[in-house]
Write a protein that holds these residues in place. Structure first.
Motif, PDB file in Angstrom:
ATOM      1  N   ASN A   6       0.797  -1.258   0.074  1.00 13.06           N
ATOM      2  CA  ASN A   6       0.023  -0.033   0.015  1.00 13.06           C
ATOM      3  C   ASN A   6       0.846   1.292   0.049  1.00 13.06           C
ATOM      4  O   ASN A   6       1.255   1.725   1.176  1.00 13.06           O
ATOM      5  CB  ASN A   6      -0.917   0.181   1.199  1.00 13.06           C
ATOM      6  CG  ASN A   6      -1.981   1.338   1.273  1.00 13.06           C
ATOM      7  OD1 ASN A   6      -2.094   1.909   0.190  1.00 13.06           O
ATOM      8  ND2 ASN A   6      -2.628   1.335   2.417  1.00 13.06           N
ATOM      9  N   SER A  16      -0.740  -3.937   2.789  1.00 17.11           N
ATOM     10  CA  SER A  16      -1.591  -4.826   2.135  1.00 17.11           C
ATOM     11  C   SER A  16      -0.752  -5.768   1.209  1.00 17.11           C
ATOM     12  O   SER A  16       0.455  -5.614   0.951  1.00 17.11           O
ATOM     13  CB  SER A  16      -2.232  -3.849   1.203  1.00 17.11           C
ATOM     14  OG  SER A  16      -3.130  -4.534   0.059  1.00 17.11           O
ATOM     15  N   LEU A  65      -1.252  -1.371  -4.028  1.00 12.39           N
ATOM     16  CA  LEU A  65      -2.575  -0.281  -3.889  1.00 12.39           C
ATOM     17  C   LEU A  65      -1.471   1.268  -3.703  1.00 12.39           C
ATOM     18  O   LEU A  65      -0.678   1.329  -3.694  1.00 12.39           O
ATOM     19  CB  LEU A  65      -3.220  -0.499  -2.568  1.00 12.39           C
ATOM     20  CG  LEU A  65      -4.002  -1.665  -2.582  1.00 12.39           C
ATOM     21  CD1 LEU A  65      -4.648  -1.820  -1.123  1.00 12.39           C
ATOM     22  CD2 LEU A  65      -5.022  -1.936  -3.649  1.00 12.39           C
ATOM     23  N   THR A 116      -2.715   5.067  -1.688  1.00 13.08           N
ATOM     24  CA  THR A 116      -3.704   5.689  -0.979  1.00 13.08           C
ATOM     25  C   THR A 116      -3.030   6.902  -0.956  1.00 13.08           C
ATOM     26  O   THR A 116      -2.206   7.293  -0.318  1.00 13.08           O
ATOM     27  CB  THR A 116      -3.784   4.970   0.446  1.00 13.08           C
ATOM     28  OG1 THR A 116      -4.243   3.467   0.406  1.00 13.08           O
ATOM     29  CG2 THR A 116      -4.758   5.843   1.466  1.00 13.08           C
ATOM     30  N   ARG A 158      -8.464   5.713  -2.401  1.00 16.86           N
ATOM     31  CA  ARG A 158      -7.936   4.449  -2.668  1.00 16.86           C
ATOM     32  C   ARG A 158      -7.738   4.190  -4.235  1.00 16.86           C
ATOM     33  O   ARG A 158      -8.529   4.218  -4.873  1.00 16.86           O
ATOM     34  CB  ARG A 158      -8.488   3.182  -1.735  1.00 16.86           C
ATOM     35  CG  ARG A 158      -8.026   1.825  -2.225  1.00 16.86           C
ATOM     36  CD  ARG A 158      -6.602   1.506  -1.640  1.00 16.86           C
ATOM     37  NE  ARG A 158      -6.439   2.249  -0.396  1.00 16.86           N
ATOM     38  CZ  ARG A 158      -6.787   1.231   0.755  1.00 16.86           C
ATOM     39  NH1 ARG A 158      -7.250  -0.046   0.544  1.00 16.86           N
ATOM     40  NH2 ARG A 158      -6.356   1.801   1.918  1.00 16.86           N
TER      41      ARG A 158
END
Length: 215
Positions: free
Chosen positions: A119, A182, A186, A188, A205
């Motif tokens: 992430n 994660s 991803l 964020t 996201r």
């Protein structure tokens, strides 16, 4: 024995002193209000100057080699972020220290680098210091976000609502779950919410679509 007219003189003198003090206070309040209004403009101008320096540094062999070796220092340029929907094209630096975020946006150092598994998390100002995420609330599913590093261009896409909440969504300022690790690829983005306040965080996201090596 009282001197005739002395009490009246003192009263007039006191009123003049009070009037002078009130005038001075009013002047200070006006100056203070003017400074509060001008301060965001000053921070935006300062961030703009720093962005020019960051773009220049990003193109140097030293920064490119530092990125390859994973040795980008706090407040040094890490990646360029491009969000067509927001007409945003700026440098993101490493770190979320005061020095780093005063350039506009910073990469959470505990999160992976752009394109890596996990992430990737980036924080940015909303009302000052270039206000890169000022209109982040208008992002929606399908909007593209590009992270351009010295090695590759990574394209992310904002995902639909998930986990029982919308996307973007709002959390408390002490809620770190949006930037948690994660097993997926991803991205964020976080910023203050509401505008001008740090009580909450607005979060977006996105998910990696693909990466293209840079020549």
């Amino acid at each position: 024995m009282k001197t005739p007219g002395l009490s009246r003189f003192k009263g007039q003198s006191g009123r003049r002193a009070l009037a002078t003090a009130l005038s001075a206070l009013a002047g200070l309040m006006i100056l203070g209000a003017g400074w509060l209004g001008a301060y965001p403009l000053y921070t935006n101008m300062r961030a703009g100057q720093q962005q020019e320096q960051l773009f220049a540094a990003f193109a140097t062999p030293r920064i490119q080699e530092a990125y390859r070796s994973g040795k980008i220092k706090d407040a040094e340029p890490l990646t360029r972020i491009v969000i067509p929907k927001l007409k945003l094209n700026m440098m993101v630096v490493e770190g979320i220290s005061l020095k780093a975020l005063n350039t506009g946006a910073g990469h959470y150092p505990m999160s992976p680098l752009p394109g890596e598994k996990g992430n990737v998390a980036i924080a940015g100002h909303r009302t000052m210091y270039g206000k890169p995420f000022n209109e982040m609330q208008i992002l929606e599913a399908g909007d593209k976000i590009m992270l351009i590093t010295p090695l590759a261009t990574h394209t992310y896409e904002v995902v639909p609502a998930f986990g029982g909440h919308s996307n973007p969504w709002v959390v408390q300022n002490n809620d770190w779950s949006p930037v948690a690790a994660s097993d997926d690829h991803l991205l964020t983005l976080t910023t203050c919410h509401p505008k001008g306040s740090s009580k909450q965080r607005l979060v977006v996201r996105a998910k990696l679509l693909g990466s293209e090596p840079r020549a």
